[in-house]
Design a protein around this motif. Structure first.
Motif, short mmCIF file in Angstrom:
data_model
loop_
_atom_site.label_atom_id
_atom_site.label_comp_id
_atom_site.label_asym_id
_atom_site.label_seq_id
_atom_site.Cartn_x
_atom_site.Cartn_y
_atom_site.Cartn_z
N LEU A 290 0.83 -1.20 0.00
CA LEU A 290 0.00 0.00 0.00
C LEU A 290 0.86 1.25 0.00
O LEU A 290 0.60 2.20 -0.75
CB LEU A 290 -0.93 0.00 1.22
N PHE A 291 1.91 1.26 0.83
CA PHE A 291 2.79 2.43 0.88
C PHE A 291 3.49 2.68 -0.45
O PHE A 291 3.51 3.80 -0.96
CB PHE A 291 3.82 2.26 2.00
N ARG A 292 4.05 1.62 -1.04
CA ARG A 292 4.78 1.78 -2.29
C ARG A 292 3.86 2.21 -3.44
O ARG A 292 4.23 3.04 -4.28
CB ARG A 292 5.50 0.48 -2.64
N SER A 293 2.65 1.64 -3.47
CA SER A 293 1.70 2.06 -4.50
C SER A 293 1.32 3.52 -4.33
O SER A 293 1.18 4.27 -5.31
CB SER A 293 0.45 1.18 -4.43
N THR A 294 1.18 3.94 -3.08
CA THR A 294 0.81 5.33 -2.82
C THR A 294 1.92 6.28 -3.24
O THR A 294 1.65 7.33 -3.85
CB THR A 294 0.49 5.53 -1.33
N THR A 295 3.18 5.96 -2.95
CA THR A 295 4.28 6.85 -3.35
C THR A 295 4.34 7.00 -4.86
O THR A 295 4.58 8.09 -5.38
CB THR A 295 5.63 6.32 -2.84
N ARG A 296 4.11 5.90 -5.56
CA ARG A 296 4.15 5.95 -7.02
C ARG A 296 3.02 6.81 -7.57
O ARG A 296 3.22 7.68 -8.43
CB ARG A 296 4.04 4.52 -7.58
N LEU A 297 1.81 6.60 -7.07
CA LEU A 297 0.66 7.34 -7.57
C LEU A 297 0.64 8.78 -7.06
O LEU A 297 0.09 9.67 -7.71
CB LEU A 297 -0.63 6.61 -7.17
N THR A 334 -1.05 8.45 4.16
CA THR A 334 -0.44 9.73 4.52
C THR A 334 1.07 9.70 4.29
O THR A 334 1.65 10.63 3.72
CB THR A 334 -0.73 10.07 5.99
N SER A 335 1.70 8.61 4.73
CA SER A 335 3.15 8.48 4.56
C SER A 335 3.52 8.45 3.08
O SER A 335 4.50 9.06 2.65
CB SER A 335 3.65 7.21 5.26
N GLY A 336 2.72 7.74 2.29
CA GLY A 336 3.03 7.63 0.87
C GLY A 336 2.90 8.95 0.13
O GLY A 336 3.74 9.28 -0.72
N PHE A 337 1.89 9.74 0.47
CA PHE A 337 1.72 11.03 -0.20
C PHE A 337 2.78 12.04 0.25
O PHE A 337 3.01 13.04 -0.42
CB PHE A 337 0.31 11.58 0.04
N ASN A 338 3.41 11.76 1.39
CA ASN A 338 4.53 12.61 1.81
C ASN A 338 5.84 12.25 1.12
O ASN A 338 6.83 12.97 1.24
CB ASN A 338 4.73 12.51 3.33
N ARG A 339 5.84 11.13 0.37
CA ARG A 339 7.06 10.67 -0.31
C ARG A 339 6.77 10.35 -1.78
O ARG A 339 6.98 9.23 -2.23
CB ARG A 339 7.62 9.43 0.39
N PRO A 340 6.25 11.30 -2.55
CA PRO A 340 5.90 11.00 -3.95
C PRO A 340 7.13 10.68 -4.79
O PRO A 340 8.18 11.30 -4.63
CB PRO A 340 5.23 12.29 -4.42
N LEU A 341 6.99 9.71 -5.67
CA LEU A 341 8.08 9.34 -6.59
C LEU A 341 7.93 10.13 -7.89
O LEU A 341 6.83 10.51 -8.28
CB LEU A 341 8.02 7.85 -6.88
N PRO A 342 9.02 10.36 -8.58
CA PRO A 342 8.93 11.03 -9.89
C PRO A 342 8.10 10.20 -10.86
O PRO A 342 8.12 8.97 -10.81
CB PRO A 342 10.40 11.13 -10.34
N VAL A 343 7.39 10.88 -11.73
CA VAL A 343 6.58 10.15 -12.72
C VAL A 343 7.49 9.53 -13.77
O VAL A 343 8.57 10.06 -14.06
CB VAL A 343 5.54 11.08 -13.39
N PRO A 344 7.09 8.42 -14.34
CA PRO A 344 7.92 7.79 -15.38
C PRO A 344 7.82 8.54 -16.70
O PRO A 344 6.87 9.30 -16.95
CB PRO A 344 7.30 6.39 -15.48
N ASP A 345 8.76 8.28 -17.56
CA ASP A 345 8.75 8.85 -18.91
C ASP A 345 7.90 7.93 -19.79
O ASP A 345 8.28 6.80 -20.11
CB ASP A 345 10.17 8.93 -19.46
N ILE A 346 6.70 8.41 -20.16
CA ILE A 346 5.78 7.55 -20.92
C ILE A 346 5.64 8.02 -22.36
O ILE A 346 4.72 7.60 -23.08
CB ILE A 346 4.40 7.52 -20.25
N ARG A 347 6.57 8.85 -22.81
CA ARG A 347 6.42 9.37 -24.17
C ARG A 347 6.42 8.27 -25.22
O ARG A 347 5.69 8.33 -26.20
CB ARG A 347 7.55 10.37 -24.46
N SER A 348 7.23 7.26 -24.99
CA SER A 348 7.30 6.18 -25.97
C SER A 348 6.04 5.33 -25.99
O SER A 348 5.76 4.62 -26.95
CB SER A 348 8.50 5.29 -25.70
N ALA A 349 5.28 5.40 -24.87
CA ALA A 349 4.07 4.60 -24.79
C ALA A 349 2.82 5.39 -25.10
O ALA A 349 1.72 4.87 -25.13
CB ALA A 349 3.94 3.99 -23.37
N ALA A 350 2.99 6.71 -25.31
CA ALA A 350 1.83 7.58 -25.54
C ALA A 350 1.24 7.33 -26.91
O ALA A 350 1.94 6.97 -27.85
CB ALA A 350 2.22 9.03 -25.39
#
Length: 350
Positions: A290-297, A334-350
């Motif tokens: 749950l924490f890791r999914s939250t940081t990613r999103l 709460t902890s996950g939203f305090n540690r957001p991860l950078p978004v991936p580069d999805i240009r190749s998949a767009a």
């Protein structure tokens, strides 16, 4: 061999704590620090013969049956044990005494990458050196302090912090990592052991093969367990009285994707995370998932790809379906939203 004076000091400390604090105490084996066996008729292998039904314990005359369950506050029994066994190691049965102990170790070795169970280690903090460091950081993250409670220095350099607590409520645990893992997934954190219901700790004044146990606190009265510690214990599954029911209904559906590539990517990531999380079993890393999914999103929320409420609602529903208590869900989100991860580069998949 230990000296007579050491033997007497250990027994005296046990007797004083039994009489003045109402602690249930018992002698331990000098070499192993395990309860002495004084009754051949009571064996752990006999599952039909429990401490609750043991006639020897019911007599209350000092039969050393069923390990720590033989502990007593009876001064005459304690004195008789001291005369008979001549051991320099005594302990308190925590559960029977309404106590909880936090056992902080100082074992050598590098810390894991994630020393806290279910919580990220602060980015601005150096890695912990031992259990004392881990526990102090956990207290700070939880908005609390360690406090001055009944404390024993162990021969290895660790500490036993003893608190009054609700009798029978808390489970014991060991804070360690499995071989090849980099994350603490049990207990509270690295080198933090919790001892409570059926557990015991060695009393100050005792001397084992490892050395002397000394009281290091200024008080002989244990503090009531702090609220922040109770919250941390409940969050990590230590509450024996908690009965979180696994949800029977399916988690809330995730909204469909939009026209933009980032929106479609974010919705897909949320749907995938919820699908995996909703079917996870206890002790399978649900908190961490749950924490890791939250940081990613959370990174995608910050980038404007998806709405935060949409993410929180869907992840909370999936975690609830997996059986996580509401308090743990709120904490992980709460902890996950305090540690957001950078978004991936999805240009190749767009």
């Amino acid at each position: 061999m230990t000296t007579n004076r050491t033997v007497q000091t250990a027994a005296d400390a046990a007797l004083w704590l039994a009489v003045h604090r109402g602690w249930h105490v018992l002698p331990l084996n000098y070499g192993t620090k395990t309860p002495l066996r004084g009754c051949a008729d009571c064996r752990a292998e006999n599952t039909d013969h429990t401490p609750q039904t043991c006639p020897c314990l019911a007599r209350g005359d000092g039969a050393l049956c069923h390990g720590v369950w033989a502990a007593t506050t009876d001064a005459s029994v304690i004195s008789r044990w001291a005369q008979r066994w001549h051991t320099s190691v005594w302990a308190v049965h925590l559960g029977a005494s309404g106590l909880l102990a936090v056992d902080l170790d100082t074992r050598p070795g590098p810390p894991p990458r994630h020393p806290l169970n279910g919580l990220p280690w602060p980015a601005d903090e150096p890695p912990p050196v031992d259990g004392l460091d881990t526990y102090a950081t956990l207290a700070a993250l939880s908005g609390g302090t360690v406090g001055d409670t009944f404390t024993t220095d162990t021969p290895s350099g660790g500490l036993h912090l003893v608190h009054e607590a609700e009798p029978g409520r808390w489970k014991g645990s060991h804070g360690k990592v499995r071989d090849g893992d980099d994350t603490v997934r049990t207990g509270l954190g690295w080198q933090i052991d919790i001892k409570a219901y059926g557990g015991y700790v060695v009393l100050p004044g005792s001397t084992s093969k490892a050395g002397l146990y000394r009281r290091s606190s200024t008080t002989t009265t244990p503090l009531w367990r702090p609220d922040w510690l109770a919250d941390a214990l409940a969050r990590t599954g230590h509450d024996r009285t908690a009965t979180p029911a696994k949800a029977t209904s399916a988690p809330a559906p995730v909204a469909t994707g939009g026209r933009s590539g980032p929106r479609r990517y974010a919705v897909g990531a949320l749907r995938s995370a919820c699908t995996e999380l909703a079917v996870m079993e206890p002790n399978s890393g649900r908190n961490r998932k749950l924490f890791r999914s939250t940081t990613r999103l959370a990174g995608m929320v910050a980038a404007g790809w998806i709405d935060r409420t949409e993410v929180e609602t869907a992840l909370a529903a999936a975690a609830g379906h997996a059986g996580l208590p509401a308090g743990e869900i709120r904490y992980a989100l709460t902890s996950g939203f305090n540690r957001p991860l950078p978004v991936p580069d999805i240009r190749s998949a767009a």
